[in-house]
Design a protein around this motif. Structure first.
Motif, PDB file in Angstrom:
ATOM      1  N   SER A  51       9.578  -3.171  -4.462  1.00 42.44           N
ATOM      2  CA  SER A  51      11.036  -3.096  -4.557  1.00 42.44           C
ATOM      3  C   SER A  51      11.483  -3.118  -6.011  1.00 42.44           C
ATOM      4  CB  SER A  51      11.670  -4.260  -3.795  1.00 42.44           C
ATOM      5  OG  SER A  51      13.075  -4.192  -3.865  1.00 42.44           O
ATOM      6  N   ARG A  52      10.876  -3.986  -6.800  1.00 44.86           N
ATOM      7  CA  ARG A  52      11.216  -4.062  -8.222  1.00 44.86           C
ATOM      8  C   ARG A  52      10.861  -2.756  -8.929  1.00 44.86           C
ATOM      9  NH1 ARG A  52       8.161  -3.212 -12.924  1.00 44.86           N
ATOM     10  NH2 ARG A  52       9.258  -4.195 -14.665  1.00 44.86           N
ATOM     11  N   THR A  53       9.736  -2.168  -8.557  1.00 46.41           N
ATOM     12  CA  THR A  53       9.314  -0.905  -9.166  1.00 46.41           C
ATOM     13  C   THR A  53      10.311   0.207  -8.879  1.00 46.41           C
ATOM     14  OG1 THR A  53       6.980  -1.525  -8.991  1.00 46.41           O
ATOM     15  CG2 THR A  53       7.476   0.818  -9.220  1.00 46.41           C
ATOM     16  N   ILE A  54      10.777   0.284  -7.633  1.00 50.55           N
ATOM     17  CA  ILE A  54      11.731   1.332  -7.260  1.00 50.55           C
ATOM     18  C   ILE A  54      13.043   1.156  -8.016  1.00 50.55           C
ATOM     19  CG2 ILE A  54      13.131   2.224  -5.355  1.00 50.55           C
ATOM     20  CD1 ILE A  54      10.774   1.646  -3.509  1.00 50.55           C
ATOM     21  N   ILE A  55      13.525  -0.073  -8.120  1.00 44.75           N
ATOM     22  CA  ILE A  55      14.786  -0.322  -8.827  1.00 44.75           C
ATOM     23  C   ILE A  55      14.655   0.036 -10.304  1.00 44.75           C
ATOM     24  CG2 ILE A  55      16.412  -2.109  -9.552  1.00 44.75           C
ATOM     25  CD1 ILE A  55      15.766  -3.580  -6.941  1.00 44.75           C
ATOM     26  N   THR A  56      13.610  -0.473 -10.944  1.00 44.59           N
ATOM     27  CA  THR A  56      13.443  -0.284 -12.390  1.00 44.59           C
ATOM     28  C   THR A  56      13.202   1.173 -12.745  1.00 44.59           C
ATOM     29  OG1 THR A  56      12.513  -2.510 -12.556  1.00 44.59           O
ATOM     30  CG2 THR A  56      12.138  -1.016 -14.407  1.00 44.59           C
ATOM     31  N   HIS A  57      12.204   1.762 -12.117  1.00 44.42           N
ATOM     32  CA  HIS A  57      11.843   3.128 -12.469  1.00 44.42           C
ATOM     33  C   HIS A  57      12.865   4.140 -11.964  1.00 44.42           C
ATOM     34  CE1 HIS A  57       7.865   2.154 -14.111  1.00 44.42           C
ATOM     35  NE2 HIS A  57       7.796   1.251 -13.157  1.00 44.42           N
ATOM     36  N   MET A  62      15.632  -9.408  -7.482  1.00 43.91           N
ATOM     37  CA  MET A  62      16.447  -8.522  -6.646  1.00 43.91           C
ATOM     38  C   MET A  62      15.537  -7.582  -5.865  1.00 43.91           C
ATOM     39  SD  MET A  62      19.426  -5.853  -7.831  1.00 43.91           S
ATOM     40  CE  MET A  62      20.244  -4.832  -6.616  1.00 43.91           C
ATOM     41  N   GLU A  63      15.830  -7.412  -4.573  1.00 43.03           N
ATOM     42  CA  GLU A  63      15.005  -6.561  -3.730  1.00 43.03           C
ATOM     43  C   GLU A  63      15.884  -5.696  -2.839  1.00 43.03           C
ATOM     44  OE1 GLU A  63      10.871  -9.047  -3.073  1.00 43.03           O
ATOM     45  OE2 GLU A  63      12.489  -9.270  -1.614  1.00 43.03           O
ATOM     46  N   PHE A  64      15.556  -4.413  -2.758  1.00 37.33           N
ATOM     47  CA  PHE A  64      16.215  -3.531  -1.806  1.00 37.33           C
ATOM     48  C   PHE A  64      15.688  -3.792  -0.398  1.00 37.33           C
ATOM     49  CE2 PHE A  64      17.373  -0.092  -5.072  1.00 37.33           C
ATOM     50  CZ  PHE A  64      18.675  -0.563  -5.126  1.00 37.33           C
ATOM     51  N   PHE A  65      14.414  -4.092  -0.326  1.00 34.77           N
ATOM     52  CA  PHE A  65      13.772  -4.323   0.957  1.00 34.77           C
ATOM     53  C   PHE A  65      12.556  -5.211   0.724  1.00 34.77           C
ATOM     54  CE2 PHE A  65      12.312  -0.374  -0.943  1.00 34.77           C
ATOM     55  CZ  PHE A  65      10.944  -0.577  -1.019  1.00 34.77           C
ATOM     56  N   LYS A  66      12.061  -5.751   1.788  1.00 38.31           N
ATOM     57  CA  LYS A  66      10.880  -6.605   1.706  1.00 38.31           C
ATOM     58  C   LYS A  66       9.890  -6.169   2.764  1.00 38.31           C
ATOM     59  CE  LYS A  66       9.451 -11.408   1.202  1.00 38.31           C
ATOM     60  NZ  LYS A  66       9.908 -12.814   1.152  1.00 38.31           N
ATOM     61  N   ILE A  67       8.695  -5.832   2.332  1.00 37.72           N
ATOM     62  CA  ILE A  67       7.651  -5.381   3.244  1.00 37.72           C
ATOM     63  C   ILE A  67       6.905  -6.607   3.764  1.00 37.72           C
ATOM     64  CG2 ILE A  67       5.593  -3.949   3.481  1.00 37.72           C
ATOM     65  CD1 ILE A  67       6.633  -2.254   1.175  1.00 37.72           C
ATOM     66  N   LYS A  68       6.858  -6.744   5.075  1.00 37.24           N
ATOM     67  CA  LYS A  68       6.259  -7.939   5.673  1.00 37.24           C
ATOM     68  C   LYS A  68       4.739  -7.894   5.661  1.00 37.24           C
ATOM     69  CE  LYS A  68      10.236  -8.838   8.666  1.00 37.24           C
ATOM     70  NZ  LYS A  68      10.715  -9.025  10.066  1.00 37.24           N
ATOM     71  N   ARG A  69       4.180  -6.703   5.818  1.00 43.01           N
ATOM     72  CA  ARG A  69       2.719  -6.580   5.828  1.00 43.01           C
ATOM     73  C   ARG A  69       2.261  -5.869   4.565  1.00 43.01           C
ATOM     74  NH1 ARG A  69       0.330  -4.379  11.354  1.00 43.01           N
ATOM     75  NH2 ARG A  69      -1.544  -5.017  10.206  1.00 43.01           N
ATOM     76  N   ASP A  70       1.186  -6.380   3.986  1.00 37.07           N
ATOM     77  CA  ASP A  70       0.668  -5.789   2.754  1.00 37.07           C
ATOM     78  C   ASP A  70       0.116  -4.389   3.013  1.00 37.07           C
ATOM     79  OD1 ASP A  70       1.315  -8.101   1.473  1.00 37.07           O
ATOM     80  OD2 ASP A  70      -0.715  -8.942   1.540  1.00 37.07           O
ATOM     81  N   ILE A  71       0.395  -3.490   2.082  1.00 40.60           N
ATOM     82  CA  ILE A  71      -0.125  -2.126   2.165  1.00 40.60           C
ATOM     83  C   ILE A  71      -1.529  -2.110   1.550  1.00 40.60           C
ATOM     84  CG2 ILE A  71       0.244   0.276   1.486  1.00 40.60           C
ATOM     85  CD1 ILE A  71       3.223  -0.392   1.226  1.00 40.60           C
ATOM     86  N   PRO A  72      -2.519  -1.599   2.250  1.00 44.72           N
ATOM     87  CA  PRO A  72      -3.905  -1.641   1.733  1.00 44.72           C
ATOM     88  C   PRO A  72      -4.167  -0.578   0.665  1.00 44.72           C
ATOM     89  CG  PRO A  72      -3.872  -0.574   3.869  1.00 44.72           C
ATOM     90  CD  PRO A  72      -2.464  -1.033   3.624  1.00 44.72           C
ATOM     91  N   PHE A  73      -3.576  -0.759  -0.499  1.00 42.89           N
ATOM     92  CA  PHE A  73      -3.751   0.218  -1.576  1.00 42.89           C
ATOM     93  C   PHE A  73      -5.212   0.337  -1.996  1.00 42.89           C
ATOM     94  CE2 PHE A  73       0.707  -1.110  -2.171  1.00 42.89           C
ATOM     95  CZ  PHE A  73       1.326   0.126  -2.176  1.00 42.89           C
ATOM     96  N   MET A  74      -5.880  -0.804  -2.144  1.00 42.28           N
ATOM     97  CA  MET A  74      -7.245  -0.790  -2.663  1.00 42.28           C
ATOM     98  C   MET A  74      -8.239  -0.168  -1.689  1.00 42.28           C
ATOM     99  SD  MET A  74      -7.022  -1.858  -5.724  1.00 42.28           S
ATOM    100  CE  MET A  74      -5.452  -0.987  -5.736  1.00 42.28           C
ATOM    101  N   ARG A  75      -7.855  -0.060  -0.425  1.00 43.86           N
ATOM    102  CA  ARG A  75      -8.729   0.606   0.539  1.00 43.86           C
ATOM    103  C   ARG A  75      -8.867   2.091   0.200  1.00 43.86           C
ATOM    104  NH1 ARG A  75      -6.816   0.111   6.582  1.00 43.86           N
ATOM    105  NH2 ARG A  75      -7.036  -2.101   6.009  1.00 43.86           N
ATOM    106  N   HIS A  76      -7.819   2.648  -0.392  1.00 44.80           N
ATOM    107  CA  HIS A  76      -7.819   4.069  -0.750  1.00 44.80           C
ATOM    108  C   HIS A  76      -7.975   4.271  -2.258  1.00 44.80           C
ATOM    109  CE1 HIS A  76      -6.378   4.560   3.354  1.00 44.80           C
ATOM    110  NE2 HIS A  76      -5.380   3.733   3.082  1.00 44.80           N
ATOM    111  N   ALA A  77      -8.419   3.238  -2.958  1.00 44.56           N
ATOM    112  CA  ALA A  77      -8.502   3.316  -4.419  1.00 44.56           C
ATOM    113  C   ALA A  77      -9.454   4.410  -4.881  1.00 44.56           C
ATOM    114  CB  ALA A  77      -8.934   1.966  -4.984  1.00 44.56           C
ATOM    115  N   LEU A  78     -10.558   4.586  -4.176  1.00 41.34           N
ATOM    116  CA  LEU A  78     -11.547   5.574  -4.602  1.00 41.34           C
ATOM    117  C   LEU A  78     -10.969   6.986  -4.539  1.00 41.34           C
ATOM    118  CD1 LEU A  78     -14.434   6.021  -5.557  1.00 41.34           C
ATOM    119  CD2 LEU A  78     -15.132   6.209  -3.157  1.00 41.34           C
TER     120      LEU A  78
END
Length: 340
Positions: A265-271, A1-17
């Protein structure tokens, strides 16, 4: 189940530091508060007196707390259990005062505030046993409060509970390491433990900084957060393994970014749904569930953060790669068994 679907990946690891630097600062601050302002342990850990009172109608808990504060108990623990008429008091040990005299003085003070007087009565059970009971009666003779039970928790029992709680915490961490090492790979196990310890220490840091009471229910909430947080990490790790199989041309940071983005989307629904339930306990659950709900709320919020920005980043920095999760297929040698 998804509330929304993001078409482009968010560069989380670019800001990991940067994000993990924030985590380190928060972690160090929590450790600092734990050292400089030790936890405010409840009666279960420090020892004290537990009293059970029965009222004919819903008790005024705030009035009872004010009475106890007037007697010198700075943080009286008053909570209902079962019904609003059943009240439990947890009183810390008072230096130089026996537990029996402390409980008697407390009951007398509560009785006086209700314009009553204490009275000793005897009741006979169905088995013929004669029991002495302390009651608070009004001038007209009706019973205002009944002292149901008094228990004394010694310091040795409190030390045993603290040790058992620490053992439970260590067993949970060990179980998480073994489970993730078997299901995924040891690098993921180490990353998950780092993230979980991050959550636990921050919860303890909040309780140390604000001097909230740390009771057995808060310890239970902390252990629950460990399991809840590792569940989110497992979901992300499982998606990382899946993407390693499907996207062989992606780099490791790209695979992790895609795995996290696809589970948002799963994280937002669950948490979100879990946090709404916890908030209802916080605002409507009364004093008994107040700090339990606070610990869960802090753990859920930081659990999301640690699973995404701590666990995944630590796994990346430990050098997780496709070969760790997917065994290379050994090509069959056509010359096997050939006769020359």
């Amino acid at each position: 189940m998804e509330f929304f679907k993001i078409k482009r990946d968010i560069p989380f690891m670019r800001h990991a530091l940067v994000l993990n630097a924030i985590s380190v600062i928060t972690f160090v601050a929590a450790v600092f508060f734990l050292i400089t302002k030790p936890l405010n342990f409840s009666v279960e850990f420090t020892g004290g007196t537990v009293m059970e009172l029965l009222y004919p109608k819903a008790a005024d808990q705030e009035k009872i707390r004010n009475t106890l504060r007037g007697m010198g108990y700075s943080h009286p623990e008053v909570a209902s259990f079962g019904t609003a008429q059943d009240i439990m008091l947890r009183l810390p040990i008072v230096a130089g005062a026996p537990a029996a005299s402390s409980s008697t003085a407390v009951f007398n003070a509560i009785c006086r505030d209700d314009q009553g007087t204490t009275k000793q009565t005897q009741t006979t059970t169905d088995k013929g046993e004669v029991l002495n009971r302390t009651s608070c009666v009004a001038p007209g003779g009706q019973e205002l409060i009944s002292l149901q039970q008094v228990q004394f928790v010694g310091p040795s029992v409190g030390d045993e509970l603290a040790q058992n709680g620490l053992n439970a915490l260590l067993m949970v961490i060990l179980g998480i390491v073994v489970y993730l090492a078997i299901r995924f790979e040891w690098k993921f196990a180490v990353a998950a433990v780092v993230a979980n310890l991050h959550d636990v220490v921050i919860i303890l840091g909040f309780f140390a900084f604000f001097q909230w009471e740390f009771s057995l229910t808060v310890l239970a909430a902390t252990l629950a957060v460990l399991g809840y947080s590792v569940n989110e990490s497992v979901v992300i790790f499982d998606r990382i393994r899946e993407m390693f199989r499907k996207q062989r041309r992606m780099s490791v940071p790209e695979v992790i970014d895609h795995a996290i983005t696809s589970t948002i989307s799963r994280t937002i629904i669950t948490h979100g749904s879990t946090l709404m339930m916890v908030m209802s306990m916080l605002f409507f659950g009364g004093y008994a569930l107040h700090y339990f709900a606070i610990a869960l709320a802090i753990g859920i919020c930081f659990g999301i953060y640690s699973s995404v920005f701590v666990a995944a980043a630590v796994a990346m920095w430990l050098g997780v790669k496709r070969e760790d999760l997917i065994k290379p297929v050994k090509e069959k040698d056509d010359t096997d068994g050939a006769v020359v």
